[in-house]
Scaffold this motif. Sequence first.
Motif, mmCIF file in Angstrom:
data_model
loop_
_atom_site.group_PDB
_atom_site.id
_atom_site.type_symbol
_atom_site.label_atom_id
_atom_site.label_comp_id
_atom_site.label_asym_id
_atom_site.label_seq_id
_atom_site.Cartn_x
_atom_site.Cartn_y
_atom_site.Cartn_z
ATOM 1 N N TRP A 1 0.838 -1.201 0.000
ATOM 2 C CA TRP A 1 0.000 0.000 0.000
ATOM 3 C C TRP A 1 0.874 1.253 0.000
ATOM 4 N N THR A 2 1.939 1.242 0.792
ATOM 5 C CA THR A 2 2.845 2.385 0.840
ATOM 6 C C THR A 2 3.480 2.612 -0.528
ATOM 7 N N TYR A 3 3.933 1.527 -1.165
ATOM 8 C CA TYR A 3 4.552 1.642 -2.488
ATOM 9 C C TYR A 3 3.553 2.212 -3.489
ATOM 10 N N PHE A 4 2.328 1.713 -3.445
ATOM 11 C CA PHE A 4 1.296 2.200 -4.362
ATOM 12 C C PHE A 4 1.020 3.686 -4.137
ATOM 13 N N MET A 5 0.920 4.083 -2.880
ATOM 14 C CA MET A 5 0.623 5.486 -2.585
ATOM 15 C C MET A 5 1.756 6.406 -3.049
ATOM 16 N N LYS A 6 2.991 5.930 -2.992
ATOM 17 C CA LYS A 6 4.121 6.772 -3.393
ATOM 18 C C LYS A 6 4.339 6.787 -4.900
ATOM 19 N N THR A 7 4.018 5.686 -5.579
ATOM 20 C CA THR A 7 4.339 5.580 -7.002
ATOM 21 C C THR A 7 3.115 5.549 -7.906
ATOM 22 N N GLY A 8 1.991 5.100 -7.392
ATOM 23 C CA GLY A 8 0.805 4.956 -8.229
ATOM 24 C C GLY A 8 0.904 3.753 -9.156
ATOM 25 N N ASP A 9 1.870 2.870 -8.914
ATOM 26 C CA ASP A 9 2.089 1.699 -9.766
ATOM 27 C C ASP A 9 1.106 0.585 -9.377
ATOM 28 N N VAL A 10 0.002 0.502 -10.111
ATOM 29 C CA VAL A 10 -1.041 -0.478 -9.812
ATOM 30 C C VAL A 10 -0.523 -1.908 -10.008
ATOM 31 N N ASP A 11 0.285 -2.149 -11.034
ATOM 32 C CA ASP A 11 0.810 -3.499 -11.272
ATOM 33 C C ASP A 11 1.646 -3.984 -10.095
ATOM 34 N N ALA A 12 2.485 -3.119 -9.561
ATOM 35 C CA ALA A 12 3.307 -3.500 -8.409
ATOM 36 C C ALA A 12 2.428 -3.774 -7.195
ATOM 37 N N PHE A 13 1.416 -2.954 -6.996
ATOM 38 C CA PHE A 13 0.496 -3.152 -5.878
ATOM 39 C C PHE A 13 -0.190 -4.507 -5.995
ATOM 40 N N MET A 14 -0.685 -4.836 -7.178
ATOM 41 C CA MET A 14 -1.376 -6.108 -7.384
ATOM 42 C C MET A 14 -0.416 -7.291 -7.202
ATOM 43 N N TYR B 1 2.356 -7.393 -5.270
ATOM 44 C CA TYR B 1 2.603 -7.535 -3.834
ATOM 45 C C TYR B 1 1.405 -8.171 -3.144
ATOM 46 N N ARG B 2 0.223 -7.754 -3.536
ATOM 47 C CA ARG B 2 -0.997 -8.294 -2.928
ATOM 48 C C ARG B 2 -1.127 -9.790 -3.211
ATOM 49 N N GLU B 3 -0.901 -10.191 -4.450
ATOM 50 C CA GLU B 3 -0.986 -11.599 -4.819
ATOM 51 C C GLU B 3 0.075 -12.425 -4.085
ATOM 52 N N MET B 4 1.290 -11.901 -4.006
ATOM 53 C CA MET B 4 2.361 -12.621 -3.305
ATOM 54 C C MET B 4 2.026 -12.781 -1.823
ATOM 55 N N SER B 5 1.415 -11.774 -1.237
ATOM 56 C CA SER B 5 1.020 -11.849 0.163
ATOM 57 C C SER B 5 -0.031 -12.934 0.366
ATOM 58 N N GLN B 6 -0.983 -13.025 -0.548
ATOM 59 C CA GLN B 6 -2.022 -14.047 -0.446
ATOM 60 C C GLN B 6 -1.427 -15.441 -0.608
#
Length: 52
Positions: free
Chosen positions: A6-19, A21-26
Motif C-alpha cells: 500500500w505504501t509503495y502504491f501510494m508513493k508511485t501509483g504503480d497499480v501493477d506493483a500493488f497487485m 505484492y498483494r498476490e504474493m502476500s495471499q
Amino acid sequence: MRNLSWTYFMKTGDVDAFMLYREMSQLHDAETELHEEAAVEEWLSEDEGSFS
C-alpha cells in the motif's frame, strides 16, 4: 507485506506493483496455512503412534 504494498502504491501509483505484492502476500498466507496444517497432522500421527 500489506503495508509495504500500500505504501509503495501510494508513493508511485504503480497499480501493477500493488497487485503483485498483494498476490504474493495471499500466496504466502496460503502456504503458511498449509505448513501449519501439515505440522498438526504430523504431530497427531506421532501422538497416535505413541499409544500403540
